[in-house]
Design an enzyme around this catalytic site. Sequence first.
Site, PDB file in Angstrom:
ATOM      1  N   CYS A  68       3.570   8.762   4.404  1.00  0.00           N
ATOM      2  CA  CYS A  68       2.454   9.682   4.187  1.00  0.00           C
ATOM      3  C   CYS A  68       3.004  11.040   3.763  1.00  0.00           C
ATOM      4  O   CYS A  68       4.154  11.356   4.022  1.00  0.00           O
ATOM      5  CB  CYS A  68       1.670   9.831   5.476  1.00  0.00           C
ATOM      6  SG  CYS A  68       1.156   8.240   6.143  1.00  0.00           S
ATOM      7  N   ARG A 123       4.355   9.847  -3.399  1.00  0.00           N
ATOM      8  CA  ARG A 123       4.754   9.034  -2.246  1.00  0.00           C
ATOM      9  C   ARG A 123       3.855   7.807  -2.099  1.00  0.00           C
ATOM     10  O   ARG A 123       4.193   6.882  -1.396  1.00  0.00           O
ATOM     11  CB  ARG A 123       4.695   9.875  -0.967  1.00  0.00           C
ATOM     12  CG  ARG A 123       5.724  10.989  -0.941  1.00  0.00           C
ATOM     13  CD  ARG A 123       5.534  11.857   0.269  1.00  0.00           C
ATOM     14  NE  ARG A 123       6.090  11.241   1.459  1.00  0.00           N
ATOM     15  CZ  ARG A 123       7.209  11.614   2.048  1.00  0.00           C
ATOM     16  NH1 ARG A 123       7.909  12.577   1.527  1.00  0.00           N
ATOM     17  NH2 ARG A 123       7.636  11.025   3.129  1.00  0.00           N
ATOM     18  N   TRP A 146      -0.990   6.647   3.832  1.00  0.00           N
ATOM     19  CA  TRP A 146      -0.726   5.297   3.330  1.00  0.00           C
ATOM     20  C   TRP A 146      -1.008   4.383   4.520  1.00  0.00           C
ATOM     21  O   TRP A 146      -0.298   4.424   5.522  1.00  0.00           O
ATOM     22  CB  TRP A 146       0.726   5.197   2.879  1.00  0.00           C
ATOM     23  CG  TRP A 146       1.061   3.943   2.153  1.00  0.00           C
ATOM     24  CD1 TRP A 146       0.890   3.685   0.826  1.00  0.00           C
ATOM     25  CD2 TRP A 146       1.666   2.778   2.706  1.00  0.00           C
ATOM     26  NE1 TRP A 146       1.337   2.425   0.528  1.00  0.00           N
ATOM     27  CE2 TRP A 146       1.817   1.847   1.658  1.00  0.00           C
ATOM     28  CE3 TRP A 146       2.094   2.419   3.989  1.00  0.00           C
ATOM     29  CZ2 TRP A 146       2.375   0.585   1.849  1.00  0.00           C
ATOM     30  CZ3 TRP A 146       2.645   1.174   4.174  1.00  0.00           C
ATOM     31  CH2 TRP A 146       2.784   0.264   3.116  1.00  0.00           C
ATOM     32  N   ASN A 196       3.026  11.313  10.212  1.00  0.00           N
ATOM     33  CA  ASN A 196       3.695  10.353   9.322  1.00  0.00           C
ATOM     34  C   ASN A 196       4.528   9.449  10.217  1.00  0.00           C
ATOM     35  O   ASN A 196       5.326   9.950  11.008  1.00  0.00           O
ATOM     36  CB  ASN A 196       4.588  11.136   8.345  1.00  0.00           C
ATOM     37  CG  ASN A 196       5.332  10.245   7.379  1.00  0.00           C
ATOM     38  OD1 ASN A 196       5.097   9.041   7.331  1.00  0.00           O
ATOM     39  ND2 ASN A 196       6.229  10.829   6.614  1.00  0.00           N
ATOM     40  N   GLY A 197       4.335   8.137  10.141  1.00  0.00           N
ATOM     41  CA  GLY A 197       5.127   7.224  10.975  1.00  0.00           C
ATOM     42  C   GLY A 197       4.231   6.265  11.745  1.00  0.00           C
ATOM     43  O   GLY A 197       3.064   6.085  11.399  1.00  0.00           O
ATOM     44  N   GLU A 213      16.898  -6.175 -11.345  1.00  0.00           N
ATOM     45  CA  GLU A 213      16.303  -4.841 -11.350  1.00  0.00           C
ATOM     46  C   GLU A 213      15.219  -4.740 -12.433  1.00  0.00           C
ATOM     47  O   GLU A 213      14.155  -4.166 -12.205  1.00  0.00           O
ATOM     48  CB  GLU A 213      17.410  -3.793 -11.560  1.00  0.00           C
ATOM     49  CG  GLU A 213      16.948  -2.364 -11.713  1.00  0.00           C
ATOM     50  CD  GLU A 213      16.075  -1.857 -10.583  1.00  0.00           C
ATOM     51  OE1 GLU A 213      15.971  -2.510  -9.534  1.00  0.00           O
ATOM     52  OE2 GLU A 213      15.443  -0.797 -10.761  1.00  0.00           O
ATOM     53  N   LYS A 251      11.177  -3.892 -11.887  1.00  0.00           N
ATOM     54  CA  LYS A 251      10.458  -2.825 -12.599  1.00  0.00           C
ATOM     55  C   LYS A 251       9.162  -3.377 -13.179  1.00  0.00           C
ATOM     56  O   LYS A 251       8.114  -2.780 -13.055  1.00  0.00           O
ATOM     57  CB  LYS A 251      11.304  -2.235 -13.741  1.00  0.00           C
ATOM     58  CG  LYS A 251      12.470  -1.392 -13.346  1.00  0.00           C
ATOM     59  CD  LYS A 251      12.133  -0.067 -12.715  1.00  0.00           C
ATOM     60  CE  LYS A 251      11.929  -0.106 -11.245  1.00  0.00           C
ATOM     61  NZ  LYS A 251      12.996  -0.209 -10.311  1.00  0.00           N
ATOM     62  N   GLU A 296       6.546  -4.288 -10.440  1.00  0.00           N
ATOM     63  CA  GLU A 296       5.950  -3.207  -9.660  1.00  0.00           C
ATOM     64  C   GLU A 296       5.070  -2.270 -10.488  1.00  0.00           C
ATOM     65  O   GLU A 296       4.056  -1.813  -9.985  1.00  0.00           O
ATOM     66  CB  GLU A 296       6.965  -2.454  -8.800  1.00  0.00           C
ATOM     67  CG  GLU A 296       7.959  -1.600  -9.506  1.00  0.00           C
ATOM     68  CD  GLU A 296       8.935  -0.902  -8.558  1.00  0.00           C
ATOM     69  OE1 GLU A 296       8.568  -0.525  -7.449  1.00  0.00           O
ATOM     70  OE2 GLU A 296      10.106  -0.728  -8.977  1.00  0.00           O
ATOM     71  N   HIS A 341      18.065 -25.524 -11.786  1.00  0.00           N
ATOM     72  CA  HIS A 341      17.923 -26.080 -10.437  1.00  0.00           C
ATOM     73  C   HIS A 341      16.524 -25.862  -9.878  1.00  0.00           C
ATOM     74  O   HIS A 341      16.339 -25.920  -8.660  1.00  0.00           O
ATOM     75  CB  HIS A 341      19.004 -25.487  -9.523  1.00  0.00           C
ATOM     76  CG  HIS A 341      20.384 -25.812 -10.006  1.00  0.00           C
ATOM     77  ND1 HIS A 341      20.978 -27.028  -9.795  1.00  0.00           N
ATOM     78  CD2 HIS A 341      21.250 -25.094 -10.760  1.00  0.00           C
ATOM     79  CE1 HIS A 341      22.165 -27.045 -10.376  1.00  0.00           C
ATOM     80  NE2 HIS A 341      22.358 -25.885 -10.980  1.00  0.00           N
ATOM     81  N   LYS A 384       6.691   5.651  -2.374  1.00  0.00           N
ATOM     82  CA  LYS A 384       8.017   6.038  -2.857  1.00  0.00           C
ATOM     83  C   LYS A 384       9.075   5.827  -1.791  1.00  0.00           C
ATOM     84  O   LYS A 384      10.155   5.327  -2.053  1.00  0.00           O
ATOM     85  CB  LYS A 384       7.997   7.499  -3.302  1.00  0.00           C
ATOM     86  CG  LYS A 384       9.337   8.007  -3.848  1.00  0.00           C
ATOM     87  CD  LYS A 384       9.720   7.268  -5.116  1.00  0.00           C
ATOM     88  CE  LYS A 384      11.044   7.705  -5.697  1.00  0.00           C
ATOM     89  NZ  LYS A 384      11.572   6.720  -6.658  1.00  0.00           N
TER      90      LYS A 384
HETATM   91  O1  M6R Z   1      14.759   5.410  -1.092  1.00  0.00           O
HETATM   92  P1  M6R Z   1      15.446   4.085  -1.159  1.00  0.00           P
HETATM   93  O2  M6R Z   1      16.419   3.979  -2.279  1.00  0.00           O
HETATM   94  O3  M6R Z   1      16.090   3.699   0.159  1.00  0.00           O
HETATM   95  O4  M6R Z   1      14.286   3.055  -1.438  1.00  0.00           O
HETATM   96  C1  M6R Z   1      14.531   1.691  -1.499  1.00  0.00           C
HETATM   97  C2  M6R Z   1      13.356   0.953  -2.101  1.00  0.00           C
HETATM   98  O5  M6R Z   1      12.194   1.170  -1.358  1.00  0.00           O
HETATM   99  C3  M6R Z   1      13.096   1.377  -3.549  1.00  0.00           C
HETATM  100  O6  M6R Z   1      14.225   1.191  -4.353  1.00  0.00           O
HETATM  101  C4  M6R Z   1      11.925   0.551  -4.145  1.00  0.00           C
HETATM  102  O7  M6R Z   1      12.274  -0.785  -4.262  1.00  0.00           O
HETATM  103  C5  M6R Z   1      11.500   1.141  -5.488  1.00  0.00           C
HETATM  104  N1  M6R Z   1      10.074   1.169  -5.572  1.00  0.00           N
HETATM  105  C6  M6R Z   1      11.978   0.349  -6.640  1.00  0.00           C
HETATM  106  O8  M6R Z   1      11.551   0.853  -7.851  1.00  0.00           O
END
Ligand code: M6R
Length: 608
Positions: free
Chosen positions: A2, A27, A74, A100-101, A480, A484, A487, A503, A603
């Site tokens: 949050c 965030r 969130w 937050n938490g 990776e 992308k 997401e 496989h 984020k």
């Molecule tokens: O802040 P961090 O690098 O620890 O975050 C890890 C993941 O949450 C972050 O890389 C997430 O997968 C991203 N949304 C990827 O684009």
Amino acid sequence: MCGIAGYIGTRNAVDVVFDQLKRLEYRGYDSAGVAFVQADRIGILKRAGKLTQLGGLIEQEKPEANLAIAHSRWATHGGPTDFNAHPHYDQQAKIALIHNGIIENYLELKEELVRAGHTFQSETDTEVAAHIIGREYVEGVSLEDAVRKAVQKMRGAFGFVVISHLDPEKLVCARNASPLVVGLGEGENMVASDIPALLPYTRRVAILENDMVATVTRGEIKVIGLDGRKLELSPFEVDWDIAAAEKGGYDHFMLKEIHEQPAVVRSALAGRIEGHGVALQGLFSDHVWQEIDRVVIIACGTAFHAGLMGKTLFERVLQLPTDVYFSSEFRYGEPVVSPRSLAVFISQSGETADSLAALRLCKSRRIRTLGIVNVVGSSIARECDRTIMTQAGPEISVASTKAYTAQCIVLLLLALHIAQVKETPGVRVGNMVQDLRNFTGYVQASLSLESEMREVAEMFQDAKLVFFLGRNADAHVSLEAALKLKEVAYVPTQECPAGEMKHGPLALIEPGVLAVFGATDSDVREKTVSNMKEVQARGGYVLALTTEDDSSLDSVADRVVKVPKSGSPYLNALVSIVPLQLLAYYVAKARGCEIDQPRNLAKSVTVE
Ligand code: M6R
């Protein structure tokens, strides 16, 4: 996850905290609210949905105050509704709280409060925390003492900010695990969950540590521990350019951050290469590197994918056995780590809850820890024995792009540093350093593929499934690239090493499926060609990424994209992430997705 903002000073605090919330939008959130002190009451405005909903309400009510707090939520406990949005009052509306938490023992605390006659408006753990603090805040007890006593009854992760109309000249903050940063101004002070929110108002900031309770007034910020002892803050100046946290003419932060990558590479290398060698400062002494016989890399999401690149380097270049763990699996698994192991934590935010918990687990077992982190002053950066900052600047888009490139560069610098110290036979550090020097130019050149990637994206915006395949480092980059696309564009993907396709995943190939092959590694390219043929034989469309010197795929793939070629297979694979990030971006754009804040994502994942 949050967003938190709080302000006391001479400006209209409601405007300030609303502006700060906007700077924290990245965030990820699903409701938002603001509380402000006016004469003998605390006003609260809150709404489910985006900040424009809350903005409309503020516009209508036009509240003015010198003390305000704001929050973007969130959802965890209870859906994203007006009632569940923060701030929350206590039973008698003496205080308002943002959080937050997660309060893990909230049900137990709630039952106790219900037995004592408390009633609740929401389903949240936060409202329980507000009631617990409110119950402590009886006549004669200061707000900070009430917070201090109350937090000792709570288990879990929290960053709180509390205000009261009975004490209208302060806001009180407390932190355990969830980040809080205070900003020191002239005749005004503030608090936020993240530095970019503070930058337009002050560059002088201090990180609140766990178990600190801070009292923020216009003139000063006082800090005590949970035992009431006075503690000191360590303020520092933030030297980021504000523009670095703004869009700077791009439609989205994601596109801006993709374009920043040449500068990010330059910054990750700055001061770290000298002549033909690597000059990483502040790491372990040489005898420690001689002792380390195994590396475990621990991370989540994109940082985990960078960790796989690290494994490739450590094993191929250094012959150093390396395992890569998802943080969430590491912390609840039974990982075998010995005192001669080095645990490397990769994190953009430095606040990812599972990574932080795994770090603390390693420290409790006296394992040496090294962080590769982007956010200065973050928990992982501070708690690791040693930390290398990625120096990528603020990354605002939820989808990580430039942080990944910076993490991979830092991993290469680290591998070369170890090779230098251990004098690893056969490693030509000088050649690799030269490749690194040239890499900024290669990343720049790969950006010129933008219009081509846009065209491909428009062709495949409706693909029902996209495969991402490759071998060695190309396989890691493929993971990776797939993350992308799913997401930001919500396109289903299937990713695996190319040789693994037969496989099982091959069953998913049919007409209309796009298969993106990373084929920058000439040593295994012929093998990958066979996999391309297998896809085409079943009606799939093959898009191949290879190096500019290779023409062998021109007559094989349905479309070929050529990336600049450097001397090292690792860097050839790495540079191919740039066009693949652009592919994800333009597919998302063509599909009308909310690119910088994808649905359901945040984020920084500060809850497990
Ligand atoms: O802040 P961090 O690098 O620890 O975050 C890890 C993941 O949450 C972050 O890389 C997430 O997968 C991203 N949304 C990827 O684009």
